[in-house]
Design an enzyme around this catalytic site. Structure first.
Site, short mmCIF file in Angstrom:
data_model
loop_
_atom_site.label_atom_id
_atom_site.label_comp_id
_atom_site.label_asym_id
_atom_site.label_seq_id
_atom_site.Cartn_x
_atom_site.Cartn_y
_atom_site.Cartn_z
N GLU A 56 4.29 -6.73 -11.26
CA GLU A 56 3.87 -5.64 -12.16
C GLU A 56 5.08 -5.00 -12.83
O GLU A 56 5.02 -4.63 -14.00
CB GLU A 56 3.14 -4.53 -11.39
CG GLU A 56 2.04 -4.92 -10.46
CD GLU A 56 2.51 -5.33 -9.08
OE1 GLU A 56 3.39 -6.21 -8.99
OE2 GLU A 56 2.00 -4.79 -8.10
N CYS A 78 1.24 -2.65 -4.57
CA CYS A 78 1.62 -1.99 -3.32
C CYS A 78 1.77 -0.49 -3.55
O CYS A 78 2.06 -0.04 -4.65
CB CYS A 78 2.92 -2.58 -2.78
SG CYS A 78 4.36 -2.18 -3.77
N CYS A 87 4.65 0.07 -6.39
CA CYS A 87 4.27 -0.33 -7.75
C CYS A 87 3.22 0.61 -8.33
O CYS A 87 3.15 0.80 -9.55
CB CYS A 87 3.74 -1.76 -7.75
SG CYS A 87 5.03 -2.96 -7.40
#
Ligand SMILES: NC(=O)c1ccc[n+]([C@@H]2O[C@H](COP(=O)([O-])OP(=O)(O)OC[C@H]3O[C@@H](n4cnc5c(N)ncnc54)[C@H](OP(=O)(O)O)[C@@H]3O)[C@@H](O)[C@H]2O)c1
Length: 361
Positions: A56, A78, A87
């Protein structure tokens, strides 16, 4: 809200991007991500290896401005501080409007919390379902098994005749399958963290078990594991003589005379049984192990309920006598016999490859 066809197509692209990490990401998951606004892809990313940016983050960086955009990602973002910051926070800080996820992350500190954190931050979140979600999970079979069971995903690979034999009655088995299948096995070895055989196969065939014909040539060879309770591996075997080209691990019983092997640079793991050996491989960060036989070892894995998938190369040949793919094991009754949940069939040279999943990752 159901996913649109465009959403599905973008997630498929994420699965494709994630595949680029197949040989480097373990024990981390394979993840791909894209940033899309008004149908236009602004950035793409994928996860290469532990310690490097998550997919990401790569995609956000590539996109530059991601405000109000939709982020597609093959695995739930996460939300915990690991080797890299969460993230979810990066997605919120970037001001994205919507996140579409392939599958939830089984890691206990994430597992649905990533979704919640994004929703709490005002982002619309959707998770795929059906076949697409299943593909996203299957792509990370190794990572998911390691996280949930503390052991690698176990694939038993065998080459068999049309009548299901893996060697002639006299013990000849090279070669039952086609050259194309043997090349494919080298790719599977390169993709797996470890390859395993029983000492019977080593004594009969003297295999090297490297991924020497994989395309492209792998950065590192798989760990070559020999299940050898009495530590009988000959020092003049091709395995023992090639430790400089790639590591070899002998799994021996606690009382086995293994110093001879250690002195020759061969790693020895002392384990009582297959579950203990797999737990040791898990501690070493091995996410997938390809068990290449023989029948006795495959039977022992089946008996202990430790087979996740069987990759069977069915060759157009008849052998009559000889062993099947698993020996020393029998289903108690037809009603209790393990039955694959899902089977994929494909051509492999002159052979048919059956990938039979006994457990959903
Ligand atoms: N067609 C194919 O795909 C294929 C693939 C591989 C092999 N093969 C053929 O299969 C034959 C060899 O098969 P095999 O069944 O004789 O030998 P194997 O399965 O390779 O090895 C069996 C040995 O593994 C050791 N072992 C270690 N841990 C074990 C455990 N938990 N349970 C059971 N055994 C364990 C045992 O020796 P200890 O008791 O000393 O530990 C056992 O004798 C060869 O002819 C080979 O060519 C065919």
């Amino acid at each position: 809200v159901a996913l649109t066809d465009a959403d599905r197509a973008h997630l498929e692209r994420c699965l494709e991007l994630a595949e680029r990490g197949r040989r480097t990401a373990a024990p981390n998951p394979l993840v791909g991500a894209t940033v899309v606004r008004d149908g236009q892809v602004l950035g793409e990313g994928w996860h290469r290896r532990t310690g490097e940016p998550h997919a990401e983050i790569e995609a956000l960086l590539a996109a530059g401005d991601a405000r109000e955009a939709t982020v597609y990602v093959s695995l739930e973002p996460c939300c915990h501080q690991g080797r890299t910051p969460p993230c979810t926070d990066a997605l919120l800080a970037a001001g994205v409007g919507r996140v579409v996820i392939g599958a939830l992350d089984p890691f206990p500190e994430v597992n649905g919390r990533g979704v919640r954190r994004l929703r709490d931050g005002g982002v619309a979140v959707e998770v795929a379902d059906g076949e697409l979600e299943r593909r996203a999970r299957r792509q990370n079979a190794g990572f998911r098994t390691l996280v949930t069971h503390g052991r690698p995903y176990v694939v038993v690979k065998a080459a068999a005749s049309l009548d299901g034999r893996t060697a002639t009655a006299a013990g000849e088995s090279q070669w039952i399958s086609s050259p194309a299948s043997r090349r494919r096995v080298h790719d599977a070895r390169a993709d797996a963290g470890a390859v395993a055989v029983g000492i019977g196969t080593v004594l009969a065939d003297d295999p090297l078990l490297t991924a020497r014909d994989a395309t492209p040539p792998p950065e590192r060879q798989p760990l070559r594991v020999v299940f050898d309770r009495r530590a009988r591996l000959p020092l003049d075997s091709r395995l023992a003589r090639s430790v400089a080209a790639g590591p070899v691990l002998v799994v021996a019983a606690p009382d086995a005379p293994a110093d001879r092997l250690r002195a020759a640079g061969i790693d020895v793991a002392v384990a009582d049984g297959i579950a203990a050996a797999l737990a040791e491989l898990g501690r070493r960060g091995i996410a997938t192990v390809l068990v290449e036989g023989g029948a006795s070892l495959a039977g022992a894995f089946l008996r202990d309920g430790l087979v996740d998938r069987i990759d069977l190369y069915l060759a157009p040949i008849l052998l009559g006598g000889g062993p099947g793919i698993a020996a020393g094991w029998a289903a108690p009754a037809l009603a209790d016999a393990p039955r694959a949940l899902h089977v994929e069939a494909s051509r492999s040279g002159d052979d048919i490859l059956l990938e039979a999943e006994l457990r959903e990752p």
